[in-house]
Design a protein around this motif. Sequence first.
Motif, mmCIF file in Angstrom:
data_model
loop_
_atom_site.group_PDB
_atom_site.id
_atom_site.type_symbol
_atom_site.label_atom_id
_atom_site.label_comp_id
_atom_site.label_asym_id
_atom_site.label_seq_id
_atom_site.Cartn_x
_atom_site.Cartn_y
_atom_site.Cartn_z
ATOM 1 N N GLY A 6 39.956 65.696 37.346
ATOM 2 C CA GLY A 6 41.401 65.846 37.213
ATOM 3 C C GLY A 6 42.113 64.678 37.865
ATOM 4 N N TYR A 7 43.379 64.535 37.524
ATOM 5 C CA TYR A 7 44.170 63.402 37.993
ATOM 6 C C TYR A 7 45.585 63.851 38.341
ATOM 7 C CZ TYR A 7 40.324 60.766 36.036
ATOM 8 O OH TYR A 7 39.071 60.268 35.776
ATOM 9 N N ALA A 8 46.224 63.071 39.196
ATOM 10 C CA ALA A 8 47.624 63.282 39.539
ATOM 11 C C ALA A 8 48.348 61.954 39.361
ATOM 12 C CB ALA A 8 47.766 63.759 40.983
ATOM 13 N N ILE A 9 49.582 62.042 38.915
ATOM 14 C CA ILE A 9 50.386 60.840 38.735
ATOM 15 C C ILE A 9 51.618 60.939 39.619
ATOM 16 C CG2 ILE A 9 51.730 61.697 36.770
ATOM 17 C CD1 ILE A 9 51.398 58.826 35.563
ATOM 18 N N GLY A 10 51.982 59.818 40.194
ATOM 19 C CA GLY A 10 53.180 59.749 41.010
ATOM 20 C C GLY A 10 54.009 58.557 40.596
ATOM 21 N N MET A 11 55.321 58.749 40.644
ATOM 22 C CA MET A 11 56.243 57.661 40.321
ATOM 23 C C MET A 11 57.310 57.597 41.394
ATOM 24 S SD MET A 11 56.698 57.945 36.224
ATOM 25 C CE MET A 11 55.273 58.146 35.165
ATOM 26 N N GLU A 12 57.632 56.380 41.797
ATOM 27 C CA GLU A 12 58.697 56.145 42.776
ATOM 28 C C GLU A 12 59.780 55.337 42.082
ATOM 29 O OE1 GLU A 12 59.490 53.751 46.931
ATOM 30 O OE2 GLU A 12 57.446 54.326 46.442
ATOM 31 N N ILE A 13 60.984 55.886 42.108
ATOM 32 C CA ILE A 13 62.113 55.225 41.472
ATOM 33 C C ILE A 13 62.878 54.449 42.547
ATOM 34 C CG2 ILE A 13 64.249 55.544 40.174
ATOM 35 C CD1 ILE A 13 62.980 58.315 39.299
ATOM 36 N N ARG A 14 62.993 53.155 42.321
ATOM 37 C CA ARG A 14 63.762 52.283 43.207
ATOM 38 C C ARG A 14 64.895 51.669 42.395
ATOM 39 N NH1 ARG A 14 59.334 48.995 46.831
ATOM 40 N NH2 ARG A 14 58.350 50.832 47.769
ATOM 41 N N PRO A 15 65.911 51.123 43.050
ATOM 42 C CA PRO A 15 67.018 50.531 42.286
ATOM 43 C C PRO A 15 66.572 49.456 41.287
ATOM 44 C CG PRO A 15 67.654 50.777 44.562
ATOM 45 C CD PRO A 15 66.181 51.128 44.482
ATOM 46 N N GLY A 16 65.510 48.703 41.603
ATOM 47 C CA GLY A 16 65.088 47.628 40.720
ATOM 48 C C GLY A 16 63.704 47.778 40.135
ATOM 49 N N ALA A 17 63.060 48.932 40.335
ATOM 50 C CA ALA A 17 61.687 49.074 39.837
ATOM 51 C C ALA A 17 61.267 50.538 39.751
ATOM 52 C CB ALA A 17 60.712 48.339 40.739
ATOM 53 N N HIS A 48 61.457 55.421 30.185
ATOM 54 C CA HIS A 48 60.403 54.741 30.944
ATOM 55 C C HIS A 48 59.362 55.696 31.527
ATOM 56 C CE1 HIS A 48 62.210 50.833 30.601
ATOM 57 N NE2 HIS A 48 63.311 51.196 31.226
ATOM 58 N N ILE A 49 59.770 56.860 31.973
ATOM 59 C CA ILE A 49 58.843 57.772 32.655
ATOM 60 C C ILE A 49 57.708 58.229 31.731
ATOM 61 C CG2 ILE A 49 58.645 60.060 33.728
ATOM 62 C CD1 ILE A 49 61.331 59.386 35.148
ATOM 63 N N PRO A 50 57.992 58.758 30.534
ATOM 64 C CA PRO A 50 56.871 59.147 29.670
ATOM 65 C C PRO A 50 56.052 57.941 29.196
ATOM 66 C CG PRO A 50 58.970 59.676 28.618
ATOM 67 C CD PRO A 50 59.274 59.184 29.991
ATOM 68 N N GLN A 51 56.710 56.801 29.023
ATOM 69 C CA GLN A 51 56.002 55.590 28.616
ATOM 70 C C GLN A 51 55.001 55.164 29.691
ATOM 71 O OE1 GLN A 51 58.286 51.906 28.615
ATOM 72 N NE2 GLN A 51 57.369 51.382 26.634
ATOM 73 N N GLN A 52 55.397 55.222 30.961
ATOM 74 C CA GLN A 52 54.513 54.853 32.051
ATOM 75 C C GLN A 52 53.373 55.866 32.209
ATOM 76 O OE1 GLN A 52 54.546 51.920 34.257
ATOM 77 N NE2 GLN A 52 55.415 51.480 32.262
ATOM 78 N N ARG A 53 53.678 57.146 32.009
ATOM 79 C CA ARG A 53 52.626 58.171 32.046
ATOM 80 C C ARG A 53 51.566 57.884 30.994
ATOM 81 N NH1 ARG A 53 54.698 62.976 29.419
ATOM 82 N NH2 ARG A 53 54.177 61.629 27.681
ATOM 83 N N ASP A 54 52.021 57.639 29.771
ATOM 84 C CA ASP A 54 51.092 57.373 28.676
ATOM 85 C C ASP A 54 50.298 56.087 28.913
ATOM 86 O OD1 ASP A 54 52.097 59.672 27.545
ATOM 87 O OD2 ASP A 54 53.334 58.629 26.059
ATOM 88 N N ALA A 55 50.940 55.068 29.454
ATOM 89 C CA ALA A 55 50.254 53.802 29.739
ATOM 90 C C ALA A 55 49.181 53.997 30.804
ATOM 91 C CB ALA A 55 51.261 52.747 30.177
ATOM 92 N N ALA A 56 49.494 54.787 31.828
ATOM 93 C CA ALA A 56 48.522 55.043 32.900
ATOM 94 C C ALA A 56 47.304 55.779 32.365
ATOM 95 C CB ALA A 56 49.175 55.849 34.022
ATOM 96 N N LEU A 57 47.525 56.825 31.578
ATOM 97 C CA LEU A 57 46.416 57.593 31.018
ATOM 98 C C LEU A 57 45.562 56.734 30.089
ATOM 99 C CD1 LEU A 57 48.238 60.970 30.263
ATOM 100 C CD2 LEU A 57 46.681 60.473 32.165
ATOM 101 N N ALA A 58 46.209 55.922 29.263
ATOM 102 C CA ALA A 58 45.467 55.070 28.328
ATOM 103 C C ALA A 58 44.669 54.008 29.072
ATOM 104 C CB ALA A 58 46.433 54.416 27.340
ATOM 105 N N ALA A 59 45.284 53.366 30.063
ATOM 106 C CA ALA A 59 44.601 52.291 30.804
ATOM 107 C C ALA A 59 43.378 52.810 31.546
ATOM 108 C CB ALA A 59 45.572 51.632 31.772
ATOM 109 N N ALA A 60 43.454 54.048 32.026
ATOM 110 C CA ALA A 60 42.342 54.626 32.783
ATOM 111 C C ALA A 60 41.409 55.458 31.904
ATOM 112 C CB ALA A 60 42.890 55.486 33.918
ATOM 113 N N SER A 61 41.670 55.501 30.608
ATOM 114 C CA SER A 61 40.881 56.302 29.656
ATOM 115 C C SER A 61 40.800 57.762 30.091
ATOM 116 C CB SER A 61 39.477 55.720 29.482
ATOM 117 O OG SER A 61 39.543 54.419 28.955
ATOM 118 N N VAL A 62 41.946 58.323 30.444
ATOM 119 C CA VAL A 62 42.047 59.706 30.891
ATOM 120 C C VAL A 62 42.714 60.541 29.792
ATOM 121 C CG1 VAL A 62 43.154 61.246 32.574
ATOM 122 C CG2 VAL A 62 42.145 59.082 33.326
ATOM 123 N N ALA A 63 42.082 61.636 29.425
ATOM 124 C CA ALA A 63 42.668 62.542 28.444
ATOM 125 C C ALA A 63 43.877 63.242 29.063
ATOM 126 C CB ALA A 63 41.641 63.573 27.993
#
Length: 72
Positions: A6-17, A48-63
């Motif tokens: 299993g995996y967990a994803i975290g995102m930190e929202i900053r003013p510029g990133a 951006h949030i769902p796009q980054q989620r999908d990119a992370a899963l694809a890059a790590a080959s995680v279903a």
Amino acid sequence: LNPAGGYAIGMEIRPGALLTALLDLDGSTVFANRLPLDDAGPEALAGHIPQQRDAALAAASVAPDRLLGAGL
């Protein structure tokens, strides 16, 4: 314990990133990214949030069904 169970994803929202990290059950980072942002408003982040989620899963080959948790 199988770290790839299993995996967990975290995102930190900053003013510029938007920072994204995907970790396995062992706590090891399997994906990390820093997305520069011109606009950190809700409308911009909504795409951006769902796009980054999908990119992370694809890059790590995680279903997607292996994603057990998320935090912002």
